[in-house]
Design a protein around this motif. Structure first.
Motif, PDB file in Angstrom:
ATOM      1  N   ILE A  52       0.830  -1.216   0.000  1.00  0.00           N
ATOM      2  CA  ILE A  52       0.000   0.000   0.000  1.00  0.00           C
ATOM      3  C   ILE A  52       0.857   1.256   0.000  1.00  0.00           C
ATOM      4  CG2 ILE A  52      -2.049  -1.107   0.968  1.00  0.00           C
ATOM      5  CD1 ILE A  52      -1.409   0.212   3.634  1.00  0.00           C
ATOM      6  N   VAL A  53       2.014   1.202   0.644  1.00  0.00           N
ATOM      7  CA  VAL A  53       2.922   2.356   0.591  1.00  0.00           C
ATOM      8  C   VAL A  53       3.514   2.468  -0.817  1.00  0.00           C
ATOM      9  CG1 VAL A  53       5.083   3.325   1.474  1.00  0.00           C
ATOM     10  CG2 VAL A  53       3.424   2.337   3.062  1.00  0.00           C
ATOM     11  N   GLY A  54       3.854   1.346  -1.412  1.00  0.00           N
ATOM     12  CA  GLY A  54       4.398   1.348  -2.763  1.00  0.00           C
ATOM     13  C   GLY A  54       3.433   1.913  -3.789  1.00  0.00           C
ATOM     14  N   ARG A  55       2.133   1.699  -3.583  1.00  0.00           N
ATOM     15  CA  ARG A  55       1.133   2.229  -4.524  1.00  0.00           C
ATOM     16  C   ARG A  55       1.126   3.755  -4.542  1.00  0.00           C
ATOM     17  NH1 ARG A  55      -2.733  -1.766  -2.004  1.00  0.00           N
ATOM     18  NH2 ARG A  55      -2.409  -3.621  -3.265  1.00  0.00           N
ATOM     19  N   THR A  62       0.159   8.279   5.112  1.00  0.00           N
ATOM     20  CA  THR A  62       0.094   8.624   6.531  1.00  0.00           C
ATOM     21  C   THR A  62      -0.119   7.371   7.383  1.00  0.00           C
ATOM     22  OG1 THR A  62      -2.310   8.925   6.561  1.00  0.00           O
ATOM     23  CG2 THR A  62      -0.959  10.858   5.983  1.00  0.00           C
ATOM     24  N   MET A  63       0.257   7.471   8.649  1.00  0.00           N
ATOM     25  CA  MET A  63       0.030   6.377   9.603  1.00  0.00           C
ATOM     26  C   MET A  63      -1.459   6.069   9.695  1.00  0.00           C
ATOM     27  SD  MET A  63       2.690   5.148  10.922  1.00  0.00           S
ATOM     28  CE  MET A  63       4.302   5.483  11.518  1.00  0.00           C
ATOM     29  N   ARG A  64      -2.275   7.104   9.707  1.00  0.00           N
ATOM     30  CA  ARG A  64      -3.721   6.918   9.793  1.00  0.00           C
ATOM     31  C   ARG A  64      -4.228   6.083   8.616  1.00  0.00           C
ATOM     32  NH1 ARG A  64      -7.975  10.106  12.249  1.00  0.00           N
ATOM     33  NH2 ARG A  64      -6.244  11.284  13.090  1.00  0.00           N
ATOM     34  N   SER A  65      -3.729   6.380   7.421  1.00  0.00           N
ATOM     35  CA  SER A  65      -4.144   5.629   6.231  1.00  0.00           C
ATOM     36  C   SER A  65      -3.698   4.180   6.325  1.00  0.00           C
ATOM     37  CB  SER A  65      -3.575   6.272   4.969  1.00  0.00           C
ATOM     38  OG  SER A  65      -4.096   7.563   4.804  1.00  0.00           O
ATOM     39  N   ILE A  66      -2.485   3.959   6.799  1.00  0.00           N
ATOM     40  CA  ILE A  66      -1.995   2.584   6.970  1.00  0.00           C
ATOM     41  C   ILE A  66      -2.862   1.849   7.980  1.00  0.00           C
ATOM     42  CG2 ILE A  66      -0.077   1.179   7.858  1.00  0.00           C
ATOM     43  CD1 ILE A  66       1.805   3.340   6.627  1.00  0.00           C
ATOM     44  N   ALA A  67      -3.153   2.496   9.097  1.00  0.00           N
ATOM     45  CA  ALA A  67      -3.979   1.879  10.138  1.00  0.00           C
ATOM     46  C   ALA A  67      -5.361   1.545   9.593  1.00  0.00           C
ATOM     47  CB  ALA A  67      -4.075   2.806  11.344  1.00  0.00           C
ATOM     48  N   GLN A  68      -5.973   2.484   8.890  1.00  0.00           N
ATOM     49  CA  GLN A  68      -7.327   2.275   8.358  1.00  0.00           C
ATOM     50  C   GLN A  68      -7.337   1.142   7.344  1.00  0.00           C
ATOM     51  OE1 GLN A  68      -9.980   4.406   9.426  1.00  0.00           O
ATOM     52  NE2 GLN A  68     -11.255   2.820   8.568  1.00  0.00           N
ATOM     53  N   GLU A  69      -6.368   1.124   6.463  1.00  0.00           N
ATOM     54  CA  GLU A  69      -6.319   0.108   5.411  1.00  0.00           C
ATOM     55  C   GLU A  69      -6.088  -1.293   5.983  1.00  0.00           C
ATOM     56  OE1 GLU A  69      -6.672  -1.195   1.536  1.00  0.00           O
ATOM     57  OE2 GLU A  69      -6.990   0.842   2.241  1.00  0.00           O
ATOM     58  N   GLN A  70      -5.298  -1.395   7.039  1.00  0.00           N
ATOM     59  CA  GLN A  70      -4.958  -2.702   7.607  1.00  0.00           C
ATOM     60  C   GLN A  70      -5.787  -3.053   8.847  1.00  0.00           C
ATOM     61  OE1 GLN A  70      -3.036  -4.992   6.164  1.00  0.00           O
ATOM     62  NE2 GLN A  70      -2.994  -3.509   4.503  1.00  0.00           N
ATOM     63  N   VAL A  71      -6.760  -2.233   9.186  1.00  0.00           N
ATOM     64  CA  VAL A  71      -7.626  -2.430  10.350  1.00  0.00           C
ATOM     65  C   VAL A  71      -6.770  -2.585  11.614  1.00  0.00           C
ATOM     66  CG1 VAL A  71      -9.678  -3.595  11.236  1.00  0.00           C
ATOM     67  CG2 VAL A  71      -9.238  -3.625   8.786  1.00  0.00           C
ATOM     68  N   LEU A  72      -5.906  -1.602  11.814  1.00  0.00           N
ATOM     69  CA  LEU A  72      -5.046  -1.532  12.996  1.00  0.00           C
ATOM     70  C   LEU A  72      -5.372  -0.260  13.767  1.00  0.00           C
ATOM     71  CD1 LEU A  72      -1.627  -2.202  11.209  1.00  0.00           C
ATOM     72  CD2 LEU A  72      -2.829  -3.823  12.688  1.00  0.00           C
ATOM     73  N   THR A  73      -5.001  -0.233  15.034  1.00  0.00           N
ATOM     74  CA  THR A  73      -5.046   1.040  15.746  1.00  0.00           C
ATOM     75  C   THR A  73      -3.891   1.888  15.219  1.00  0.00           C
ATOM     76  OG1 THR A  73      -3.562   0.294  17.506  1.00  0.00           O
ATOM     77  CG2 THR A  73      -5.956  -0.075  17.840  1.00  0.00           C
ATOM     78  N   ARG A  79       3.805   1.027  15.654  1.00  0.00           N
ATOM     79  CA  ARG A  79       4.746  -0.031  16.070  1.00  0.00           C
ATOM     80  C   ARG A  79       5.203  -0.866  14.876  1.00  0.00           C
ATOM     81  NH1 ARG A  79       1.241   0.234  20.289  1.00  0.00           N
ATOM     82  NH2 ARG A  79      -0.048  -1.518  19.578  1.00  0.00           N
ATOM     83  N   LEU A  80       4.278  -1.192  13.987  1.00  0.00           N
ATOM     84  CA  LEU A  80       4.625  -1.966  12.800  1.00  0.00           C
ATOM     85  C   LEU A  80       5.585  -1.183  11.915  1.00  0.00           C
ATOM     86  CD1 LEU A  80       4.251  -4.422  10.932  1.00  0.00           C
ATOM     87  CD2 LEU A  80       2.239  -3.247   9.992  1.00  0.00           C
ATOM     88  N   VAL A  81       5.287   0.083  11.662  1.00  0.00           N
ATOM     89  CA  VAL A  81       6.158   0.912  10.819  1.00  0.00           C
ATOM     90  C   VAL A  81       7.519   1.100  11.493  1.00  0.00           C
ATOM     91  CG1 VAL A  81       6.452   3.230   9.846  1.00  0.00           C
ATOM     92  CG2 VAL A  81       4.290   1.999   9.540  1.00  0.00           C
ATOM     93  N   ASP A  82       7.551   1.204  12.811  1.00  0.00           N
ATOM     94  CA  ASP A  82       8.832   1.293  13.531  1.00  0.00           C
ATOM     95  C   ASP A  82       9.679   0.051  13.265  1.00  0.00           C
ATOM     96  OD1 ASP A  82       8.259   3.778  14.589  1.00  0.00           O
ATOM     97  OD2 ASP A  82       7.707   3.013  16.579  1.00  0.00           O
ATOM     98  N   ARG A  83       9.056  -1.127  13.310  1.00  0.00           N
ATOM     99  CA  ARG A  83       9.796  -2.378  13.032  1.00  0.00           C
ATOM    100  C   ARG A  83      10.286  -2.403  11.587  1.00  0.00           C
ATOM    101  NH1 ARG A  83       5.400  -4.723  15.704  1.00  0.00           N
ATOM    102  NH2 ARG A  83       4.770  -5.896  13.868  1.00  0.00           N
ATOM    103  N   ASP A  97       2.865  19.505   4.301  1.00  0.00           N
ATOM    104  CA  ASP A  97       1.580  20.191   4.432  1.00  0.00           C
ATOM    105  C   ASP A  97       1.117  20.319   5.880  1.00  0.00           C
ATOM    106  OD1 ASP A  97       1.466  20.326   1.640  1.00  0.00           O
ATOM    107  OD2 ASP A  97       0.465  18.369   1.527  1.00  0.00           O
ATOM    108  N   ASP A  98       1.562  19.393   6.743  1.00  0.00           N
ATOM    109  CA  ASP A  98       1.120  19.392   8.135  1.00  0.00           C
ATOM    110  C   ASP A  98       2.216  18.780   8.996  1.00  0.00           C
ATOM    111  OD1 ASP A  98      -0.054  19.005  10.634  1.00  0.00           O
ATOM    112  OD2 ASP A  98      -1.945  18.251   9.826  1.00  0.00           O
ATOM    113  N   GLY A  99       2.879  19.580   9.777  1.00  0.00           N
ATOM    114  CA  GLY A  99       4.012  19.140  10.583  1.00  0.00           C
ATOM    115  C   GLY A  99       3.669  18.091  11.624  1.00  0.00           C
ATOM    116  N   ARG A 100       2.378  17.888  11.899  1.00  0.00           N
ATOM    117  CA  ARG A 100       1.969  16.862  12.872  1.00  0.00           C
ATOM    118  C   ARG A 100       1.835  15.487  12.239  1.00  0.00           C
ATOM    119  NH1 ARG A 100      -3.517  19.441  14.239  1.00  0.00           N
ATOM    120  NH2 ARG A 100      -3.291  19.728  12.011  1.00  0.00           N
ATOM    121  N   VAL A 101       1.853  15.431  10.916  1.00  0.00           N
ATOM    122  CA  VAL A 101       1.622  14.190  10.178  1.00  0.00           C
ATOM    123  C   VAL A 101       2.944  13.652   9.640  1.00  0.00           C
ATOM    124  CG1 VAL A 101       0.500  13.187   8.144  1.00  0.00           C
ATOM    125  CG2 VAL A 101      -0.701  14.895   9.533  1.00  0.00           C
ATOM    126  N   GLN A 102       3.151  12.351   9.835  1.00  0.00           N
ATOM    127  CA  GLN A 102       4.324  11.704   9.261  1.00  0.00           C
ATOM    128  C   GLN A 102       3.917  10.874   8.048  1.00  0.00           C
ATOM    129  OE1 GLN A 102       6.552   9.519  12.181  1.00  0.00           O
ATOM    130  NE2 GLN A 102       7.525  11.389  12.872  1.00  0.00           N
TER     131      GLN A 102
END
Length: 160
Positions: A52-55, A62-73, A79-83, A97-102
């Motif tokens: 999904i990141v490659g797409r 964003t982390m939020r998009s990854i969480a939503q797509e994979q049904v994670l908190t 934690r997964l992205v850290d690993r 665009d938003d310094g609070r978003v990674q």
């Protein structure tokens, strides 16, 4: 049809169909996930995130998009992205665009791992997922799964 006994419930065609779907998914996850771990050193969930990141290309995700797509908190996604970052597969940068978003992006190793894992995965999908099905059913089955997946995704509550 109203269910009035445990035995009747156990033979209900709707319950049986969903149980078979879930059982097949669990067994396939085990077979295909173990192959990714053994041959590429990543979990199936990591592989899904790489996809999904490659797409998104260089834009990142964003982390939020990854969480939503994979049904994670969002914490689970972090934690997964850290690993994955520790393995050198992805980087995290602050959004312009938003310094609070990674934003999460693939590294060169992440790109190479995605390609290598995809070759392994496609071979196993052919063997364990498509080969057992009659050729004339494969395309329709894949489309039906897409419909079910999107319907379930849209029924989930959105992350805040």
């Amino acid at each position: 049809m109203e269910i009035t006994s445990a035995q009747q419930a156990g033979y209900d065609p709707r319950v049986l169909a969903f149980g078979r779907l879930q059982g097949a998914a669990n067994r396939l996850e085990y077979l295909l996930g173990r192959a990714l771990e053994r041959e590429c050193g990543i979990t199936h969930l990591m592989y899904e995130v790489l996809l999904i990141v490659g797409r998104t290309g260089r834009d990142g995700l964003t982390m939020r998009s990854i969480a939503q797509e994979q049904v994670l908190t969002t914490g689970g996604a972090t934690r997964l992205v850290d690993r994955m970052s520790a393995l050198g597969l992805v980087t995290r940068t602050v959004s312009p665009d938003d310094g609070r978003v990674q934003l999460v992006r693939l590294t060169e190793l992440g790109e190479e791992t995605t390609v290598r894992a995809s070759r392994v995965h496609v071979e196993n999908i052919e063997q364990f997922f498509f080969k057992p099905l009659p050729p004339e059913h494969r395309e329709r089955f894949a489309e039906d799964l897409r419909i079910l997946s999107h319907f379930a995704r849209d029924a989930l509550p959105r992350l805040r």
